[in-house]
Design an enzyme around this catalytic site. Structure first.
Site, PDB file in Angstrom:
ATOM      1  N   ARG A   1       0.816  -1.233   0.000  1.00 34.99           N
ATOM      2  CA  ARG A   1       0.000   0.000   0.000  1.00 34.99           C
ATOM      3  C   ARG A   1       0.843   1.274   0.000  1.00 34.99           C
ATOM      4  NH1 ARG A   1      -3.260  -2.763   3.924  1.00 34.99           N
ATOM      5  NH2 ARG A   1      -4.887  -3.907   2.823  1.00 34.99           N
TER       6      ARG A   1
ATOM      7  N   LYS B   1       0.921  11.114 -10.789  1.00 31.73           N
ATOM      8  CA  LYS B   1      -0.022  10.250 -11.512  1.00 31.73           C
ATOM      9  C   LYS B   1       0.745   9.002 -11.890  1.00 31.73           C
ATOM     10  CE  LYS B   1      -3.685  12.882 -13.746  1.00 31.73           C
ATOM     11  NZ  LYS B   1      -4.265  13.346 -15.023  1.00 31.73           N
TER      12      LYS B   1
ATOM     13  N   GLU C   1       4.307  17.939 -25.122  1.00 30.94           N
ATOM     14  CA  GLU C   1       3.850  18.313 -23.774  1.00 30.94           C
ATOM     15  C   GLU C   1       4.406  19.689 -23.371  1.00 30.94           C
ATOM     16  OE1 GLU C   1       1.534  16.891 -22.173  1.00 30.94           O
ATOM     17  OE2 GLU C   1       1.646  14.697 -22.215  1.00 30.94           O
TER      18      GLU C   1
ATOM     19  N   LYS D   1       3.425  22.454 -14.494  1.00 34.21           N
ATOM     20  CA  LYS D   1       2.805  21.224 -13.970  1.00 34.21           C
ATOM     21  C   LYS D   1       2.620  21.346 -12.457  1.00 34.21           C
ATOM     22  CE  LYS D   1       2.381  16.420 -14.055  1.00 34.21           C
ATOM     23  NZ  LYS D   1       2.385  15.223 -14.840  1.00 34.21           N
TER      24      LYS D   1
ATOM     25  N   GLU E   1      -6.918  16.011  -8.964  1.00 32.62           N
ATOM     26  CA  GLU E   1      -7.569  16.369 -10.228  1.00 32.62           C
ATOM     27  C   GLU E   1      -9.080  16.562 -10.112  1.00 32.62           C
ATOM     28  OE1 GLU E   1      -6.974  13.513 -13.388  1.00 32.62           O
ATOM     29  OE2 GLU E   1      -6.545  15.126 -14.793  1.00 32.62           O
TER      30      GLU E   1
ATOM     31  N   ARG F   1      -6.240  20.854 -12.012  1.00 37.30           N
ATOM     32  CA  ARG F   1      -5.271  19.925 -12.602  1.00 37.30           C
ATOM     33  C   ARG F   1      -5.732  19.416 -13.970  1.00 37.30           C
ATOM     34  NH1 ARG F   1      -1.605  15.099  -9.937  1.00 37.30           N
ATOM     35  NH2 ARG F   1      -0.567  14.627 -11.889  1.00 37.30           N
TER      36      ARG F   1
ATOM     37  N   ASN G   1      -4.510  18.377 -18.927  1.00 31.98           N
ATOM     38  CA  ASN G   1      -4.994  17.382 -19.873  1.00 31.98           C
ATOM     39  C   ASN G   1      -5.318  18.007 -21.234  1.00 31.98           C
ATOM     40  OD1 ASN G   1      -6.874  14.540 -20.023  1.00 31.98           O
ATOM     41  ND2 ASN G   1      -5.190  14.624 -18.563  1.00 31.98           N
TER      42      ASN G   1
ATOM     43  N   HIS H   1      -5.410  15.999 -24.458  1.00 33.44           N
ATOM     44  CA  HIS H   1      -5.341  14.573 -24.125  1.00 33.44           C
ATOM     45  C   HIS H   1      -6.640  13.806 -24.400  1.00 33.44           C
ATOM     46  CE1 HIS H   1      -1.623  15.796 -22.282  1.00 33.44           C
ATOM     47  NE2 HIS H   1      -1.354  14.565 -21.880  1.00 33.44           N
TER      48      HIS H   1
ATOM     49  N   HIS I   1      -5.391  10.555 -26.102  1.00 31.84           N
ATOM     50  CA  HIS I   1      -5.420   9.191 -25.568  1.00 31.84           C
ATOM     51  C   HIS I   1      -6.208   8.250 -26.488  1.00 31.84           C
ATOM     52  CE1 HIS I   1      -4.416  10.215 -21.083  1.00 31.84           C
ATOM     53  NE2 HIS I   1      -3.357  10.132 -21.848  1.00 31.84           N
TER      54      HIS I   1
ATOM     55  N   HIS J   1       2.963   9.201 -27.295  1.00 35.87           N
ATOM     56  CA  HIS J   1       2.048  10.013 -26.492  1.00 35.87           C
ATOM     57  C   HIS J   1       2.112  11.504 -26.869  1.00 35.87           C
ATOM     58  CE1 HIS J   1      -0.237  11.218 -22.949  1.00 35.87           C
ATOM     59  NE2 HIS J   1       0.722  12.086 -22.653  1.00 35.87           N
TER      60      HIS J   1
HETATM   61  N1  LIG Z   1       2.179  10.317 -15.118  1.00 39.70           N
HETATM   62  C1  LIG Z   1       2.027  11.379 -15.835  1.00 39.70           C
HETATM   63  O1  LIG Z   1       1.671  12.449 -15.339  1.00 39.70           O
HETATM   64  C2  LIG Z   1       2.327  11.317 -17.294  1.00 39.70           C
HETATM   65  C3  LIG Z   1       2.478  12.490 -18.018  1.00 39.70           C
HETATM   66  C4  LIG Z   1       2.788  12.416 -19.366  1.00 39.70           C
HETATM   67  C5  LIG Z   1       2.955  11.177 -19.954  1.00 39.70           C
HETATM   68  N2  LIG Z   1       2.818  10.064 -19.220  1.00 39.70           N
HETATM   69  C6  LIG Z   1       3.040   8.752 -19.828  1.00 39.70           C
HETATM   70  O2  LIG Z   1       4.399   8.687 -20.280  1.00 39.70           O
HETATM   71  C7  LIG Z   1       4.485   7.812 -21.386  1.00 39.70           C
HETATM   72  C8  LIG Z   1       5.229   8.474 -22.502  1.00 39.70           C
HETATM   73  O3  LIG Z   1       6.535   8.744 -22.062  1.00 39.70           O
HETATM   74  P1  LIG Z   1       7.751   8.768 -23.091  1.00 39.70           P
HETATM   75  O4  LIG Z   1       7.412   9.672 -24.174  1.00 39.70           O
HETATM   76  O5  LIG Z   1       8.990   8.980 -22.327  1.00 39.70           O
HETATM   77  O6  LIG Z   1       7.685   7.320 -23.720  1.00 39.70           O
HETATM   78  P2  LIG Z   1       8.408   5.954 -23.340  1.00 39.70           P
HETATM   79  O7  LIG Z   1       8.534   5.766 -21.913  1.00 39.70           O
HETATM   80  O8  LIG Z   1       7.690   4.939 -24.119  1.00 39.70           O
HETATM   81  O9  LIG Z   1       9.848   6.177 -23.952  1.00 39.70           O
HETATM   82  C9  LIG Z   1       9.995   6.289 -25.337  1.00 39.70           C
HETATM   83  C10 LIG Z   1      11.194   5.463 -25.797  1.00 39.70           C
HETATM   84  O10 LIG Z   1      12.385   6.159 -25.507  1.00 39.70           O
HETATM   85  C11 LIG Z   1      13.287   5.310 -24.811  1.00 39.70           C
HETATM   86  N3  LIG Z   1      14.140   6.170 -24.016  1.00 39.70           N
HETATM   87  C12 LIG Z   1      13.783   6.928 -22.961  1.00 39.70           C
HETATM   88  N4  LIG Z   1      14.836   7.631 -22.534  1.00 39.70           N
HETATM   89  C13 LIG Z   1      15.872   7.320 -23.332  1.00 39.70           C
HETATM   90  C14 LIG Z   1      17.225   7.742 -23.392  1.00 39.70           C
HETATM   91  N5  LIG Z   1      17.725   8.665 -22.583  1.00 39.70           N
HETATM   92  N6  LIG Z   1      18.022   7.187 -24.326  1.00 39.70           N
HETATM   93  C15 LIG Z   1      17.526   6.273 -25.205  1.00 39.70           C
HETATM   94  N7  LIG Z   1      16.253   5.870 -25.209  1.00 39.70           N
HETATM   95  C16 LIG Z   1      15.434   6.381 -24.276  1.00 39.70           C
HETATM   96  C17 LIG Z   1      12.373   4.392 -24.070  1.00 39.70           C
HETATM   97  O11 LIG Z   1      13.033   3.230 -23.632  1.00 39.70           O
HETATM   98  C18 LIG Z   1      11.308   4.129 -25.114  1.00 39.70           C
HETATM   99  O12 LIG Z   1      11.777   3.201 -26.052  1.00 39.70           O
HETATM  100  C19 LIG Z   1       3.082   7.464 -21.736  1.00 39.70           C
HETATM  101  O13 LIG Z   1       2.778   6.194 -21.229  1.00 39.70           O
HETATM  102  C20 LIG Z   1       2.238   8.517 -21.061  1.00 39.70           C
HETATM  103  O14 LIG Z   1       0.951   8.071 -20.765  1.00 39.70           O
HETATM  104  C21 LIG Z   1       2.509  10.104 -17.910  1.00 39.70           C
HETATM  105  O1  LIG Z   2      -0.526  15.319 -14.626  1.00 34.99           O
HETATM  106  C1  LIG Z   2      -1.622  15.462 -15.141  1.00 34.99           C
HETATM  107  O2  LIG Z   2      -2.649  15.652 -14.493  1.00 34.99           O
HETATM  108  C2  LIG Z   2      -1.774  15.373 -16.606  1.00 34.99           C
HETATM  109  O3  LIG Z   2      -2.871  15.333 -17.096  1.00 34.99           O
HETATM  110  C3  LIG Z   2      -0.523  15.363 -17.410  1.00 34.99           C
HETATM  111  C4  LIG Z   2      -0.695  14.756 -18.775  1.00 34.99           C
HETATM  112  O4  LIG Z   2       0.182  15.462 -19.629  1.00 34.99           O
HETATM  113  C5  LIG Z   2      -0.286  13.283 -18.800  1.00 34.99           C
HETATM  114  O5  LIG Z   2      -0.253  12.813 -20.102  1.00 34.99           O
HETATM  115  C6  LIG Z   2      -1.081  12.340 -17.952  1.00 34.99           C
HETATM  116  O6  LIG Z   2      -0.532  11.063 -17.971  1.00 34.99           O
HETATM  117  C7  LIG Z   2      -2.485  12.193 -18.420  1.00 34.99           C
HETATM  118  O7  LIG Z   2      -3.158  11.602 -17.412  1.00 34.99           O
HETATM  119  P1  LIG Z   2      -4.586  10.973 -17.603  1.00 34.99           P
HETATM  120  O8  LIG Z   2      -5.165  11.093 -16.252  1.00 34.99           O
HETATM  121  O9  LIG Z   2      -5.329  11.743 -18.624  1.00 34.99           O
HETATM  122  O10 LIG Z   2      -4.362   9.583 -17.983  1.00 34.99           O
END
Ligand SMILES: NC(=O)c1ccc[n+]([C@@H]2O[C@H](COP(=O)([O-])OP(=O)(O)OC[C@H]3O[C@@H](n4cnc5c(N)ncnc54)[C@H](O)[C@@H]3O)[C@@H](O)[C@H]2O)c1
Ligand SMILES: O=C(O)C(=O)C[C@@H](O)[C@H](O)[C@H](O)COP(=O)(O)O
Length: 530
Positions: free
Chosen positions: A281, A303, A345, A396, A406, A410, A414, A417, A421, A433
């Site tokens: 947890r 998130k 982004e 952010k 959210e 917050r 999005n 998005h 998505h 993404h």
């Molecule tokens: N939690 C949040 O608030 C939030 C916000 C935005 C996006 N996201 C999520 O993040 C993901 C997208 O992230 P992303 O664009 O980094 O994609 P990703 O994690 O898929 O990475 C893209 C590719 O780049 C590679 N890579 C990353 N860093 C590298 C480096 N320094 N050198 C070489 N290769 C490298 C990875 O291994 C992968 O193959 C999505 O799943 C999206 O939903 C989450």
């Molecule tokens: O942090 C947030 O809140 C966001 O919405 C940031 C977004 O850029 C990000 O892609 C996030 O993963 C989207 O979240 P989701 O709740 O729409 O899945």
């Protein structure tokens, strides 16, 4: 402290950064026209401290460079105030924390130190006990230099003083920092703390060299490291992968005194955070993002989550990291297309709050589009990208701090998005993404224009800016019906009501758009197909 290497290391830092160097003791001797021991002898310590404090105040005002202070200087209250003002103006005050034995030995070797008269070692230790807490208080950068050559220590100081830090706080958030800069990963042990015993290092294969560095730093910090390689990109954000990691943590005997470190792109940090949130947890975790997108967005804000058959990120939790270390060194291996995706982004954050981001993107569009990791470090572009990361993270953090779970503000993060998505899902995650978000921003702009919130010029500006960065601005994949069904599953939707976030008038003014007319939703969709 005396013997910590302030002059030697300070000169090296100045050399590395091509800045002038000044040493307070040398400048005081020049000003009073005699050696410091002689001045002490003739006028006593209080008189010396007065001269010293005045000179330091003048230098902090006028000198742009690396300035080495005598070890006793920060004990003077007026100098403490002057240093606090200096920090408030953006200055860096470095506490050079050397190995006590080495520093003592160096201090004795030099001789001519009036503060060490008598039993030098005993005097040094006594001063250390008095001064160490004050140094920690007055400095905003704390550099440990044990077992390091002056060159290594200087490199570390340089990395740490050029770092940028965004502080995250807010209701229900344990405060933490996002550290951005070359070498930010060096803070891993500091952020994890000394209560953690075992660390699960979760990463993907393409970032192996960066996770190797993290593993070395963790082992140096005295942690037991369990290496967990997960499938790359969205293939890693699944319940099967999560289950595999949970089993591994069970086999390795992970308890609540252990921690997770996520190294990689946003997919890896989303998964690592989700594991941390769910294991027992909730255990401590630190994100080390290695893609631009993960640095500006995914790693911060708490998130965490995975994808399921029902849709993208539909299972997860709001769970705050203990720290985020965005080490720009890792960008050296980032492929051009993945860097550009991250700009989606960044631009989004410009539209939603910080128009200076838009200006920087416009000014540097050609260089950004041509990003090449091999020549990135030390280039002019690194400074530009660091500023973009800091600004985007700041946007952010404003939203997350005000509304962690959210409920309203917050949701503005999005922007783009709702459609984004849906595109990712319909493209079976072959679309990145940030690229999907770019098209989603154009869609949201078209929708806002349909309803009279913004004019055509601003819609055109979305297209012009995003395409100048190499981002896509149209999509010809699935049908409107498929997209609509997925937009109804978006987390912003309520019951059968679609909800979007759109601009009102100009960039920087976001509003919620509830239940827009069906024709506008469809017409905006037609307009992103070319
Ligand atoms: N939690 C949040 O608030 C939030 C916000 C935005 C996006 N996201 C999520 O993040 C993901 C997208 O992230 P992303 O664009 O980094 O994609 P990703 O994690 O898929 O990475 C893209 C590719 O780049 C590679 N890579 C990353 N860093 C590298 C480096 N320094 N050198 C070489 N290769 C490298 C990875 O291994 C992968 O193959 C999505 O799943 C999206 O939903 C989450
Ligand atoms: O942090 C947030 O809140 C966001 O919405 C940031 C977004 O850029 C990000 O892609 C996030 O993963 C989207 O979240 P989701 O709740 O729409 O899945």
């Amino acid at each position: 402290m005396m013997g910590a290497g302030k002059t030697r290391v300070g000169k090296e830092v100045a050399h590395l950064m091509r800045l002038p160097f000044a040493d307070a003791d040398v400048e005081i001797e020049r000003e009073v026209g005699m050696k410091i021991p002689a001045y002490f002898e003739r006028y006593g310590e209080p008189a010396f401290r007065e001269v010293e404090a005045d000179l330091i105040a003048d230098y902090l005002e006028d000198f742009d460079g690396i300035f080495s202070l005598g070890g006793g200087a920060p004990m003077t209250p007026s100098t403490q105030d002057a240093l606090a003002d200096y920090i408030a103006d953006g200055g860096r005050v470095v506490y050079l924390d050397a190995d006590p034995h080495e520093a003592m030995e160096r201090a004795n070797r030099g001789g001519g130190r009036p503060m060490l008269n008598g039993d030098a070692n005993a005097r040094w230790k006594k001063l250390y006990r008095q001064r160490d807490p004050v140094f920690r208080e007055v400095a905003n950068v704390h550099v440990r230099t044990r077992r390091q050559t002056p060159q290594m220590a200087a490199r570390k100081v340089m990395d740490m003083i050029t770092e940028r830090t965004v502080h995250v706080t807010g209701a229900a958030i344990d405060p933490y920092d996002v550290v951005i800069g070359e070498g930010a990963m060096n803070h891993l042990a500091d952020v994890l703390g000394d209560k953690v015993a075992k660390v699960a290092l979760i990463h993907t294969q393409p970032v192996q060299r960066h996770s190797d560095r993290a593993r070395t730093l963790l082992r140096q910090g005295g942690y037991d490291v369990v290496d967990i390689v997960v499938p790359d990109a969205e293939a890693g954000k699944t319940v099967d992968v999560a289950d595999g990691v949970w089993r591994r943590l069970g086999d390795e005997g992970f308890t609540r005194s252990d921690a997770i470190v996520g190294v990689g792109g946003g997919a890896a940090t989303d998964l690592a955070g989700f594991i941390a949130a769910t294991w027992m947890r909730g255990i401590r975790y630190v994100n080390c993002p290695t893609s631009l997108l993960a640095m500006v967005d995914a790693s911060t804000g708490g998130k965490t989550g995975i994808n399921t058959a029902a849709g993208k990120n539909l299972v997860g939790s709001f769970y705050t990291p203990a720290g985020v270390l965005a080490d720009t060194k890792t960008l050296a291996s980032l492929p051009n297309d993945i860097f550009i995706e991250g700009l989606g982004e960044v631009a989004k954050s410009g539209f939603l709050e910080d128009t200076e981001i838009l200006r920087i993107l416009e000014e540097h569009a050609d260089e950004l589009r041509a990003f090449d990791g091999a020549s990135f470090l030390g280039s002019g572009l690194e400074e530009v990208v660091s500023e973009l990361i800091e600004r985007t993270v700041t946007v952010k953090v404003h939203h997350v701090s005000a509304d962690l779970k959210e409920k309203g503000k917050r949701e503005f993060l999005n922007y783009g998005h709702t459609l984004g998505h849906a595109i990712e899902k319909l493209e079976h995650f072959r679309w990145r993404h940030g690229n999907a978000v770019a098209v989603g921003c154009v869609y949201a702009a078209e929708l806002a224009r349909q309803l009279g919130y913004i004019d055509q010029e601003l819609v055109d500006y979305h297209r012009a800016l995003l395409s100048s960065l190499g981002l896509p601005i149209s999509w010809n994949g699935g049908s409107f019906e498929d997209v609509l069904a997925l937009m109804h599953k978006d987390k912003k939707a309520r019951g059968n009501m679609l909800r979007f976030v759109v601009l009102d008038g100009t960039p920087g003014h976001m509003i919620h758009l509830e239940d827009p007319p069906a024709e506008a939703v469809e017409e905006a969709f037609r307009r992103i197909r070319h």
